[in-house]
Design an enzyme around this catalytic site. Sequence first.
Site, short mmCIF file in Angstrom:
data_model
loop_
_atom_site.label_atom_id
_atom_site.label_comp_id
_atom_site.label_asym_id
_atom_site.label_seq_id
_atom_site.Cartn_x
_atom_site.Cartn_y
_atom_site.Cartn_z
N ASP A 62 0.57 -1.07 -0.13
CA ASP A 62 0.29 -0.21 -0.07
C ASP A 62 0.68 1.05 -0.10
OD1 ASP A 62 0.63 0.11 2.79
OD2 ASP A 62 -1.35 0.19 3.95
N SER A 63 2.31 0.89 -0.48
CA SER A 63 3.26 2.19 -0.20
C SER A 63 2.98 2.93 -1.29
CB SER A 63 4.83 1.77 -0.58
OG SER A 63 4.77 0.36 -0.88
N ASP A 113 -1.03 -5.96 -0.52
CA ASP A 113 -1.48 -5.90 0.97
C ASP A 113 -2.70 -5.10 1.16
OD1 ASP A 113 -0.40 -4.51 3.37
OD2 ASP A 113 1.37 -3.26 2.50
N LYS A 148 -1.12 -9.22 2.40
CA LYS A 148 -1.14 -8.43 3.97
C LYS A 148 -1.49 -7.47 4.60
CE LYS A 148 2.87 -5.33 3.26
NZ LYS A 148 2.64 -4.48 4.68
N GLU A 182 -1.40 -5.33 8.28
CA GLU A 182 -0.89 -4.81 9.19
C GLU A 182 -1.40 -4.50 10.87
OE1 GLU A 182 -0.23 -0.31 8.98
OE2 GLU A 182 1.33 -0.50 6.59
N GLU A 192 9.46 -4.22 10.48
CA GLU A 192 9.64 -3.36 10.37
C GLU A 192 9.73 -2.04 11.24
OE1 GLU A 192 7.05 -0.64 7.11
OE2 GLU A 192 7.96 1.23 6.95
O1 KIV Z 1 3.45 -1.25 1.74
C1 KIV Z 1 4.52 -1.22 1.14
O2 KIV Z 1 5.29 -1.57 0.34
C2 KIV Z 1 5.24 -2.39 2.40
C3 KIV Z 1 6.36 -2.77 2.65
C4 KIV Z 1 6.82 -1.23 2.52
C5 KIV Z 1 6.86 -3.35 3.60
O3 KIV Z 1 4.91 -3.05 3.63
#
Ligand code: KIV
Length: 259
Positions: free
Chosen positions: A41-42, A80, A109, A111, A177
């Site tokens: 989600d970056s 994510d 993924k 969080e 992280e």
């Molecule tokens: O959103 C993302 O890219 C991440 C990674 C940097 C681990 O969570």
Amino acid sequence: MPQRFIKMKQEGEKIAALTAYDATTARLLEAASIDCILVGDSLGMVVKGEKDTLNVQLEETLYHVRAVVAGAPQTFVIGDMPFATFQQSPQQAFANAAKILAAGAAMVKIEGGSNLAETVHFLTQRGIPVCAHVGLMPQTVRASGGYRVQGRGSQAEQVENDAQQMQDAGAAMVVLEMLPQTLSASISEKLQIPTIGIGGGNACDGQILVVYDMLGMSAQQLRFVRNFLADGGSVADAIRAYITAVKDGSFPAQQHSID
Ligand code: KIV
């Protein structure tokens, strides 16, 4: 397939992962034999130019997962789960995780730590492979006030507990992280599932970076990042150099780690 990563951990082979958001980058990563690609989600920050990751929409994640899977059809792709797509209830998380898998991801993924254990258990019991993400959780920065190192002093126990509870809930992998390297080392030793570090030091079972950061394309050079394009060569060379450095343990070096 997540079993492959557990086997790599058991055999001491490091897992090299990078983010990608488009088919062209994904194709280069697959050609270099990356172990795993995260559609992070970056993307809210590095693709959309937003100040944090909180405004990523599920439809955007699905679009980018489809693009990455099209570019890297043989590679293990993790999608994510965006902010507000899984926190409400395990049922909400299941419905949205299923869409990410339907878009082609092999795993989602999430969080969160012990607060999300019930949700992770609900998902993994119903066939959704989960990678957890503890330590610095960018989706909580508006509440916590910034991107700070986590797990120092008395916080260490909480982070260890978060990682352990994620494993107990059925997570097959966990991202660590921005943690002191001694804490990441201790978590990596205790868990059976692989730990993937970003600013987590060398003792993690694998490493991940945002692909634009390791190519030196980002506005700021973060301390835990190495620019693999700085010495010249092509983007493909830089990706190969990153994978080699993760595998042989030369990345992250001491200067990329947190004490
Ligand atoms: O959103 C993302 O890219 C991440 C990674 C940097 C681990 O969570």
